[in-house]
Motif scaffolding. Structure first.
Motif, PDB file in Angstrom:
ATOM      1  N   LYS A   1      31.864  39.369  46.915  1.00 55.91           N
ATOM      2  CA  LYS A   1      31.781  37.930  47.171  1.00 55.91           C
ATOM      3  C   LYS A   1      33.199  37.389  47.228  1.00 55.91           C
ATOM      4  O   LYS A   1      33.700  36.796  46.278  1.00 55.91           O
ATOM      5  N   SER A   2      33.853  37.634  48.360  1.00 55.71           N
ATOM      6  CA  SER A   2      35.274  37.344  48.473  1.00 55.71           C
ATOM      7  C   SER A   2      35.639  37.067  49.916  1.00 55.71           C
ATOM      8  O   SER A   2      34.983  37.545  50.849  1.00 55.71           O
TER       9      SER A   2
ATOM     10  N   GLY B   1      40.501  40.897  46.291  1.00 56.37           N
ATOM     11  CA  GLY B   1      40.258  39.477  46.072  1.00 56.37           C
ATOM     12  C   GLY B   1      39.388  39.193  44.865  1.00 56.37           C
ATOM     13  O   GLY B   1      39.272  39.995  43.937  1.00 56.37           O
ATOM     14  N   THR B   2      38.748  38.017  44.889  1.00 52.10           N
ATOM     15  CA  THR B   2      37.971  37.542  43.746  1.00 52.10           C
ATOM     16  C   THR B   2      36.769  38.448  43.475  1.00 52.10           C
ATOM     17  O   THR B   2      36.209  39.064  44.369  1.00 52.10           O
ATOM     18  N   PHE B   3      36.389  38.497  42.198  1.00 53.61           N
ATOM     19  CA  PHE B   3      35.243  39.269  41.703  1.00 53.61           C
ATOM     20  C   PHE B   3      35.398  40.771  41.961  1.00 53.61           C
ATOM     21  O   PHE B   3      34.418  41.471  42.159  1.00 53.61           O
ATOM     22  N   GLY B   4      36.608  41.260  41.959  1.00 54.21           N
ATOM     23  CA  GLY B   4      36.821  42.691  42.151  1.00 54.21           C
ATOM     24  C   GLY B   4      38.215  43.119  41.781  1.00 54.21           C
ATOM     25  O   GLY B   4      38.419  44.134  41.135  1.00 54.21           O
ATOM     26  N   GLU B   5      39.174  42.289  42.178  1.00 55.77           N
ATOM     27  CA  GLU B   5      40.582  42.596  41.927  1.00 55.77           C
ATOM     28  C   GLU B   5      41.140  41.756  40.785  1.00 55.77           C
ATOM     29  O   GLU B   5      42.271  41.965  40.349  1.00 55.77           O
TER      30      GLU B   5
ATOM     31  N   LEU C   1      40.724  25.143  49.860  1.00 58.03           N
ATOM     32  CA  LEU C   1      39.372  25.620  50.147  1.00 58.03           C
ATOM     33  C   LEU C   1      39.080  26.932  49.422  1.00 58.03           C
ATOM     34  O   LEU C   1      37.933  27.253  49.136  1.00 58.03           O
ATOM     35  N   TYR C   2      40.125  27.691  49.122  1.00 52.90           N
ATOM     36  CA  TYR C   2      39.948  29.033  48.575  1.00 52.90           C
ATOM     37  C   TYR C   2      40.199  29.134  47.072  1.00 52.90           C
ATOM     38  O   TYR C   2      39.786  30.104  46.440  1.00 52.90           O
ATOM     39  N   ASP C   3      40.889  28.162  46.492  1.00 50.42           N
ATOM     40  CA  ASP C   3      41.194  28.267  45.065  1.00 50.42           C
ATOM     41  C   ASP C   3      41.500  26.892  44.496  1.00 50.42           C
ATOM     42  O   ASP C   3      41.870  25.964  45.228  1.00 50.42           O
ATOM     43  N   ARG C   4      41.361  26.767  43.186  1.00 49.46           N
ATOM     44  CA  ARG C   4      41.667  25.516  42.499  1.00 49.46           C
ATOM     45  C   ARG C   4      43.151  25.380  42.193  1.00 49.46           C
ATOM     46  O   ARG C   4      43.608  24.335  41.719  1.00 49.46           O
ATOM     47  N   LYS C   5      43.904  26.444  42.448  1.00 49.85           N
ATOM     48  CA  LYS C   5      45.336  26.443  42.156  1.00 49.85           C
ATOM     49  C   LYS C   5      46.088  26.920  43.396  1.00 49.85           C
ATOM     50  O   LYS C   5      45.686  27.895  44.031  1.00 49.85           O
TER      51      LYS C   5
ATOM     52  N   SER D   1      44.981  43.120  35.991  1.00 49.90           N
ATOM     53  CA  SER D   1      44.302  42.700  37.216  1.00 49.90           C
ATOM     54  C   SER D   1      44.303  41.183  37.346  1.00 49.90           C
ATOM     55  O   SER D   1      44.562  40.630  38.419  1.00 49.90           O
ATOM     56  N   SER D   2      44.024  40.493  36.236  1.00 53.49           N
ATOM     57  CA  SER D   2      43.971  39.036  36.249  1.00 53.49           C
ATOM     58  C   SER D   2      45.339  38.434  36.552  1.00 53.49           C
ATOM     59  O   SER D   2      45.473  37.545  37.405  1.00 53.49           O
ATOM     60  N   VAL D   3      46.368  38.939  35.878  1.00 54.00           N
ATOM     61  CA  VAL D   3      47.726  38.424  36.099  1.00 54.00           C
ATOM     62  C   VAL D   3      48.205  38.764  37.505  1.00 54.00           C
ATOM     63  O   VAL D   3      48.828  37.939  38.181  1.00 54.00           O
ATOM     64  N   GLY D   4      47.905  39.981  37.964  1.00 54.50           N
ATOM     65  CA  GLY D   4      48.325  40.384  39.291  1.00 54.50           C
ATOM     66  C   GLY D   4      47.653  39.593  40.385  1.00 54.50           C
ATOM     67  O   GLY D   4      48.202  39.436  41.479  1.00 54.50           O
TER      68      GLY D   4
END
Length: 365
Positions: free
Chosen positions: A13-14, A104-108, A212-216, A131-134
Motif C-alpha cells: 500500500k504505497s 516506501g510506506t508500510f514496507g520500508e 498529498l503523499y506525507d504530512r511532513k 528503517s524508520s529513520v532511513g
C-alpha cells in the motif's frame, strides 16, 4: 539437504507499488531454486496479502489469502481459504527467512519489520529503528548532523503548517535556501512526489504535491553536483561497494528517469580519483552505521562541480532491485553477482536474527 523457505514480500500500500513489483520480479527469477523454497507473497494496493501460485509478480494467479501472525512460538505464515461462503479455513506453515522487496510506506519504514520482530522471523535488511529513520528524510538528516556527516541546507515543514499559512513558509524558503529548491515528501522514495521549483508559483505547486503523499515535507537547497551512489552490505562490519555515478536523462533523477525511460547513464565505476572514491566509500559506511543499519543500504551523495566537496544526500534502506537498479549493479562491478548477493543478504538476515536472539528477554540476576 533441506531448503530454506524464503518468503519474498512485495507490492504494498504505497506510491512505489509498481517499483516493488519490478524489483521483486528480478529477485524471484534470480533466487537459487536449488537452495530455496520460494514463497511469493503479494500485498495489494489495499493492503491485502496473497500467496501467488507463480513467481511472476505481475500475474494475478492467486493461490490463497495470507497473513503473518505475531506469534513467535510456532508456524506463523497463515494460509486463508474460503471453502464455503462465510467460512474461512486456515493452515499454518513455517518461514525460515523473509526477503522484503517493498519500497516506501508500510514496507520500508519499519512497520513490516516490527511485525517480523514480533513473529521472531529473520528478515533481510535494516531493523525497525534504522528503517524508520532511513525512511523519514527529516529524521535521517538530523541523525546525519549528529554524526557530523556533511550535507546541504534544508528545511522541514508539516502539512498542517502549510495549509494554515503558506506565505511565511515561502518567505522562509526563499530567504534560507533561495531558488531553485527541491521539495520532497519526507517519507517516500523512488522520487515519488518530488519536484524542483524555480520560483514561488512552482514552489506552491511542489508543496501541494508533496503534501498529498506525507504530512511532513522536506525542502532542500539546489546543489550543482555530480550524483554519486554507493552500495553498503553487512551488519556490524559493513562494507562499501565501488561508487557509481548517475547522469540523469531528465533535469534530475526523477521517477521517469529511474524506472520508465531507462535512458539515464550509469557510470560504474564512477570516474573519480582514488582519494574521492575512498572518501565516499568511507562516508557511506559511516552513514550506514549512523542509523544502525543492517543487511543493505544505498547511500547517495553529491559532489559539487565547482569545489569537489562531498555532501551526503540520503540513505535508502531498501533500494531498488530491478535490472537497471544501481544497488545490484554496484555489487556486481565490485565482484558480487546478483544471485550471490541475494545469498549473502539471506545469510546476513539469519546472522542478525541469531545475534538478536542472544538478548535476554526476562529479567534475572
Amino acid at each position: 539437504m533441506k531448503k530454506n523457505r524464503v518468503a519474498v514480500i512485495f507490492g504494498g500500500k504505497s506510491g512505489e507499488h509498481e517499483v516493488s513489483l519490478a524489483s521483486a520480479n528480478s529477485v524471484l527469477q534470480a533466487l537459487n531454486k536449488e537452495k530455496y523454497e520460494i514463497i511469493p507473497i503479494k500485498i495489494s494496493r489495499e493492503g491485502k496479502w496473497y500467496i501467488l501460485s507463480s513467481l511472476n509478480t505481475f500475474d494475478s494467479n492467486i493461490k490463497c489469502e495470507a497473513a503473518i501472525l505475531a506469534d513467535p512460538t510456532g508456524d506463523n505464515l497463515v494460509n486463508l481459504q474460503e471453502k464455503e461462503p462465510g467460512q474461512i479455513f486456515f493452515t499454518r506453515e513455517s518461514v525460515d527467512v523473509v526477503l522484503p522487496v517493498l519500497h516506501g510506506t508500510f514496507g520500508e519504514d519499519g512497520t513490516l519489520q516490527g511485525l517480523l520482530e514480533l513473529a521472531n522471523i529473520p528478515y533481510v535488511g535494516c531493523g525497525v529503528a534504522a528503517s524508520s529513520v532511513g525512511m523519514d528524510k527529516a529524521m535521517m538528516k538530523a541523525m546525519f548532523a549528529q554524526h557530523n556527516l556533511p550535507q546541504g541546507k534544508y528545511l522541514t515543514f508539516l502539512r498542517k503548517e502549510w495549509e494554515k499559512d503558506q506565505d511565511p513558509i515561502c518567505d522562509e524558503i526563499e530567504t534560507a535556501l533561495g531558488y531553485p529548491v527541491f521539495v520532497k515528501p519526507a517519507n517516500l522514495g523512488s522520487s515519488v512526489g518530488i519536484s524542483k521549483a524555480a520560483n514561488r508559483d512552482e514552489l506552491v505547486k511542489a508543496m501541494h504535491l508533496a503534501c498529498l503523499y506525507d504530512r511532513k515535507v522536506v525542502v532542500e537547497e539546489n546543489i550543482n553536483g555530480r550524483e554519486i551512489e554507493v552500495a553498503v552490505l553487512g551488519n556490524d562490519e559493513p562494507e562499501a561497494s565501488i561508487a557509481g555515478e548517475i547522469v540523469p536523462c531528465n533535469d534530475f533523477y526523477d521517477y521517469e528517469a529511474k524506472y520508465i525511460s531507462g535512458t539515464s547513464e550509469l557510470k560504474i565505476p564512477a570516474p573519480l580519483d582514488d582519494k574521492t572514491m575512498n572518501e565516499v566509500r568511507k562516508l557511506a559506511v559511516k552513514a550506514f552505521k549512523a542509523i544502525d543499519g543492517a543487511g543493505l543500504s544505498r547511500v547517495d551523495f553529491f559532489i559539487k562541480k565547482d569545489t569537489g566537496e562531498i555532501l551526503i544526500n540520503e540513505i535508502n534502506t531498501l533500494p531498488g532491485f530491478t535490472e537497471i537498479s544501481m544497488y545490484p549493479k554496484l555489487w556486481a562491478a565490485t565482484g558480487l553477482p546478483y544471485d550471490k548477493l541475494l545469498d549473502r543478504l539471506i545469510e546476513l538476515a539469519i546472522e542478525r536474527h541469531q545475534d538478536k536472539n542472544r538478548n535476554k528477554t526476562v529479567y534475572s540476576e
